[in-house]
Design an enzyme around this catalytic site. Structure first.
Site, short mmCIF file in Angstrom:
data_model
loop_
_atom_site.label_atom_id
_atom_site.label_comp_id
_atom_site.label_asym_id
_atom_site.label_seq_id
_atom_site.Cartn_x
_atom_site.Cartn_y
_atom_site.Cartn_z
N ARG A 7 0.85 -1.19 0.00
CA ARG A 7 0.00 0.00 0.00
C ARG A 7 0.89 1.24 0.00
O ARG A 7 1.93 1.28 0.65
CB ARG A 7 -0.90 0.03 1.23
CG ARG A 7 -1.82 1.26 1.19
CD ARG A 7 -2.73 1.34 2.37
NE ARG A 7 -3.56 2.55 2.26
CZ ARG A 7 -4.24 3.06 3.26
NH1 ARG A 7 -4.22 2.49 4.45
NH2 ARG A 7 -4.94 4.16 3.08
N HIS A 8 0.45 2.26 -0.70
CA HIS A 8 1.17 3.54 -0.71
C HIS A 8 1.29 4.08 0.71
O HIS A 8 0.58 3.67 1.63
CB HIS A 8 0.45 4.55 -1.61
CG HIS A 8 -0.93 4.90 -1.13
ND1 HIS A 8 -1.15 5.79 -0.09
CD2 HIS A 8 -2.14 4.48 -1.52
CE1 HIS A 8 -2.44 5.89 0.13
NE2 HIS A 8 -3.07 5.10 -0.73
N GLU A 75 -7.26 3.03 -7.09
CA GLU A 75 -8.17 2.84 -5.96
C GLU A 75 -9.62 2.85 -6.42
O GLU A 75 -9.96 3.33 -7.50
CB GLU A 75 -7.92 3.94 -4.93
CG GLU A 75 -8.76 3.88 -3.66
CD GLU A 75 -8.60 2.60 -2.86
OE1 GLU A 75 -9.11 1.55 -3.31
OE2 GLU A 75 -8.00 2.66 -1.77
N HIS A 143 -3.37 0.44 -3.55
CA HIS A 143 -4.13 1.21 -2.57
C HIS A 143 -4.82 0.31 -1.55
O HIS A 143 -5.00 -0.89 -1.78
CB HIS A 143 -5.17 2.07 -3.29
CG HIS A 143 -4.58 2.88 -4.39
ND1 HIS A 143 -4.11 4.15 -4.21
CD2 HIS A 143 -4.34 2.56 -5.69
CE1 HIS A 143 -3.62 4.61 -5.36
NE2 HIS A 143 -3.74 3.67 -6.27
#
Length: 179
Positions: A7-8, A75, A143
């Site tokens: 995930r970012h 996302e 995301h």
């Protein structure tokens, strides 16, 4: 083949960002750099959104790895809730927000992407990533909502379980993806 989902990092925003193209904060960059330290991959595939793609470009460049950006890994589109602070949603649409948290598939935000469409585009992106790297270690940068849905699909869980899957910023999630 092995696939890790990442995930970012932090964007400094407290709302459903969805497909708003936010940048990472300094904290977000630090979180991601720490998360990949000591990890080894052969290729990187990333959401094309800035909060994923800019780090993917840095990492691929530093390690000399092939990188492909894929808009299908973006996302979930939160419709009318996109960009609205969670506190505002809780105050103004608390019942709807509670229903969404308890069963996001049956109670999506108004104007949101359908979960069938979200699943179809994520699965197509993952199928391509898996097909390109049959004997490779692949890092997929994406995301929180995407990771929750992909984990449900890979683990044969109902999408209604998404809300119970913890996906902090810069967290890694190993999955088995069968095309």
């Amino acid at each position: 083949m092995s696939i890790d989902l990442l995930r970012h990092g932090d964007t400094g925003q407290r709302s459903y960002r969805g497909q708003l193209d936010d940048s990472l904060t300094e904290l977000g960059w630090a979180q991601l750099r720490a998360a990949v330290e000591g990890q080894v991959w052969d290729r990187i595939v990333s959401s094309s959104m800035a909060r994923c793609a800019r780090f993917a470009e840095e990492l691929a460049g530093a390690r000399g790895l092939p990188l492909r950006l894929d808009a299908r890994l973006a996302e979930y589109h939160f419709g009318d809730w996109q960009g609205v602070p969670i506190e505002t949603l809780a105050e103004e649409q608390g019942d709807a927000l509670g229903r969404f948290w308890s069963d996001p598939v049956a109670n999506p935000p108004p104007g949101a992407e359908t979960f069938d469409a979200f699943h179809a585009r994520l699965a197509a992106g993952m199928d391509q990533a898996a097909g390109e790297a049959r004997d490779a270690r692949v890092l997929v940068i994406t995301h929180g909502g995407a990771i929750r849905l992909l984990r449900c699909a890979a683990e044969h869980r109902p999408f209604g379980d998404m809300a119970g899957i913890d996906v902090p910023h810069a967290s890694l999630h190993a999955i088995t993806w069968n095309t």
